[in-house]
Design a protein around this motif. Sequence first.
Motif, PDB file in Angstrom:
ATOM      1  N   THR A 192       1.053  -0.909   0.310  1.00 17.45           N
ATOM      2  CA  THR A 192      -0.170   0.224  -0.212  1.00 17.45           C
ATOM      3  C   THR A 192       0.414   1.245  -0.191  1.00 17.45           C
ATOM      4  O   THR A 192       1.894   1.234   0.099  1.00 17.45           O
ATOM      5  CB  THR A 192      -0.982  -0.090   1.092  1.00 17.45           C
ATOM      6  N   THR A 193       0.133   2.956   0.186  1.00 18.16           N
ATOM      7  CA  THR A 193       0.455   3.773  -0.408  1.00 18.16           C
ATOM      8  C   THR A 193       2.131   3.781   0.575  1.00 18.16           C
ATOM      9  O   THR A 193       3.281   4.250   0.589  1.00 18.16           O
ATOM     10  CB  THR A 193       0.074   4.910  -0.221  1.00 18.16           C
ATOM     11  N   TYR A 211       5.542   2.540   1.264  1.00 13.86           N
ATOM     12  CA  TYR A 211       6.575   3.153   0.826  1.00 13.86           C
ATOM     13  C   TYR A 211       7.406   3.569   1.885  1.00 13.86           C
ATOM     14  O   TYR A 211       9.196   3.651   1.449  1.00 13.86           O
ATOM     15  CB  TYR A 211       5.747   3.958  -0.833  1.00 13.86           C
ATOM     16  N   LEU A 267       7.335   8.552  -2.303  1.00 13.70           N
ATOM     17  CA  LEU A 267       6.033   7.750  -1.887  1.00 13.70           C
ATOM     18  C   LEU A 267       5.056   8.041  -3.466  1.00 13.70           C
ATOM     19  O   LEU A 267       6.127   9.114  -4.055  1.00 13.70           O
ATOM     20  CB  LEU A 267       5.461   9.490  -1.097  1.00 13.70           C
ATOM     21  N   PRO A 268       3.919   7.255  -3.696  1.00 11.98           N
ATOM     22  CA  PRO A 268       3.709   7.885  -4.815  1.00 11.98           C
ATOM     23  C   PRO A 268       3.558   8.873  -5.638  1.00 11.98           C
ATOM     24  O   PRO A 268       3.648   9.956  -6.732  1.00 11.98           O
ATOM     25  CB  PRO A 268       2.594   7.056  -5.142  1.00 11.98           C
ATOM     26  N   CYS A 301      -4.291   1.911   6.016  1.00 11.18           N
ATOM     27  CA  CYS A 301      -3.651   2.963   5.285  1.00 11.18           C
ATOM     28  C   CYS A 301      -4.964   2.286   4.362  1.00 11.18           C
ATOM     29  O   CYS A 301      -5.413   1.668   4.072  1.00 11.18           O
ATOM     30  CB  CYS A 301      -2.599   2.001   4.255  1.00 11.18           C
ATOM     31  N   GLU A 355      -3.671  10.160  -2.248  1.00  8.75           N
ATOM     32  CA  GLU A 355      -3.728   8.811  -1.923  1.00  8.75           C
ATOM     33  C   GLU A 355      -3.192   7.632  -2.744  1.00  8.75           C
ATOM     34  O   GLU A 355      -3.798   6.745  -2.432  1.00  8.75           O
ATOM     35  CB  GLU A 355      -4.999   8.876  -1.394  1.00  8.75           C
ATOM     36  N   GLY A 356      -2.793   7.869  -3.961  1.00  7.55           N
ATOM     37  CA  GLY A 356      -1.939   6.837  -4.778  1.00  7.55           C
ATOM     38  C   GLY A 356      -2.824   7.302  -5.575  1.00  7.55           C
ATOM     39  O   GLY A 356      -1.809   6.062  -6.631  1.00  7.55           O
TER      40      GLY A 356
END
Length: 545
Positions: free
Chosen positions: A60-61, A64, A76-77, A409, A471-472
């Motif tokens: 999940t985000t 990372y 991060l994304p 998350c 939020e990705g």
Amino acid sequence: MTKYNTLTILLLTLSLSFMSSCKKDFLNKGPLDQYSDENVWKDPALINRFVADIYSNLITTYDYVGSYNSINQGMLPADITDEGKSNYSGSNADLINQGQYNASSNLFSSFWSLPSAGGFHQNGAYENIRKCNTFFSHLPDMPIDETIKKQLTAEVKFLRAYNYQLLYSIFGRFPIIDKVLTITDDLNIPRGTDEACRAFILNDLDAAAEALPLSYSNRNDLGRITKGAALGMKCRLLLNAKDYLGASAAAKAIIELNTYRLFPDYAGIFFPENDDNEEVIFNKEYGSSQSGQTHTLDLYLNSSFFTGFYSPEDVPTQNMVDQYLMKDGLTWEQSALFDAEKPYDNRDPRLQASIIYDGTTWRGQVIDMQLGSDFNPATTIPSVTGYMFRKFLNPKYVFSGNNLNYQNCVVLRLAEIYLNYAECQLKLGNSEEARKYVNLLRIRAKMPEIQPGHMTWETYVRERTVELAFEGERRADIRRWEMGPALLGGTIYGMGIETINGKRQYTRQVVEKRVFHPKMYYFPVPLAELQKYPAGKVLEQNPGW
């Protein structure tokens, strides 16, 4: 909520009422690799532990974040979109944003395969997929009740789809593997077509949605996959494929389940005390020291004033701050409410809930983001944009000792479904239906409603940008909208802050000029994976790479 009754504990015990042979001390046993394959599939408790392991390794985000994490790629994304910037020079995010990478850079290689030696406990997508296929191979002979078997089968189908959907979002087409491969199989499997890849994911999600319940009555079941989660991931996949009719139908199906509600406090959605709230459709449960499901979000995104070491690792951009409207519903350039000496006053409340800016209050402190301040010290690693992340962070996090208060998350929530539905309706020509669902988010944020006849595409894009900030899903959105040149390859700005004659002066500053080429919508298949294929059976690379 004390985070010991999480999904892992649920799946390790899976309720005595379901399986009388289960014991209460599974978490005190050794890891699964200490048991023989034969023993695992004869023991209902170990079968559930096997499924729990797949859950715990979902990427999940939050996974990372943290430099020790082998999957984080130093970013991060958000850092590879206009939302964010890696605060550490020379990160993989810098490599991506400058277009200085190729297949040999092996970006996201750990997402595809196993983590590197000594890396984080997380598995790559194909390792998790292998575990899903292993589960299915033993399914006929499992000594468990048929009701439980049906439940676990649906969950594992979702888990396999989730991992393939992750690969698809990063690399596009992927080799479809639906069984456990042995040395007698041809291991050089080509990438499937777009249609075949999507169909495979959708088949798993549809099967999961049909068998899974709407919700669970026992709080020990928090985090388990539901019908809504399967429909939600289906909606996301179809929207990104620009199947607006299909995505609209999936979104409407979730809305009509009448199971989810918007959480009244936007900032509080992500606080640990509100984990598994009524807006959450699917999240990854963190917080069990025994399961190992932890993250370093609060350590790596807070100011060094709070953490005591070099941070923050990632920071928001001025580009994102500019997206937040004034309280009158106008942009900062248009509104009479905007004051250049107080640029953060009278803004959409989601700005304060998402970003730490100069003069805001965080953890009981008024934050001074001027370079050299206690909160942005020049002697460590100052924020290169003049901002820090606030969204997702736990305002009560304890920075010493064994803090197990890890926030979950949120992977999928009702607000995204409303926005997905609104986008589909706009594309299908139903702007008033779109306006209805966008306004539900505006009302929650205490922002002016969009009036009849004023629901434009630009209004929608801005609303999605601020509601789902960090939020990705931003990169997938930009790819779907074909806005890469402006939003992935544009100029990134920050805010310079000075005190002159006792007054704050704010000056927009260029932080980075990025490059973009259409091939960059997807990442190249890592060279390490290409080299596993022999001559004559080369794994096809993405166009342009």
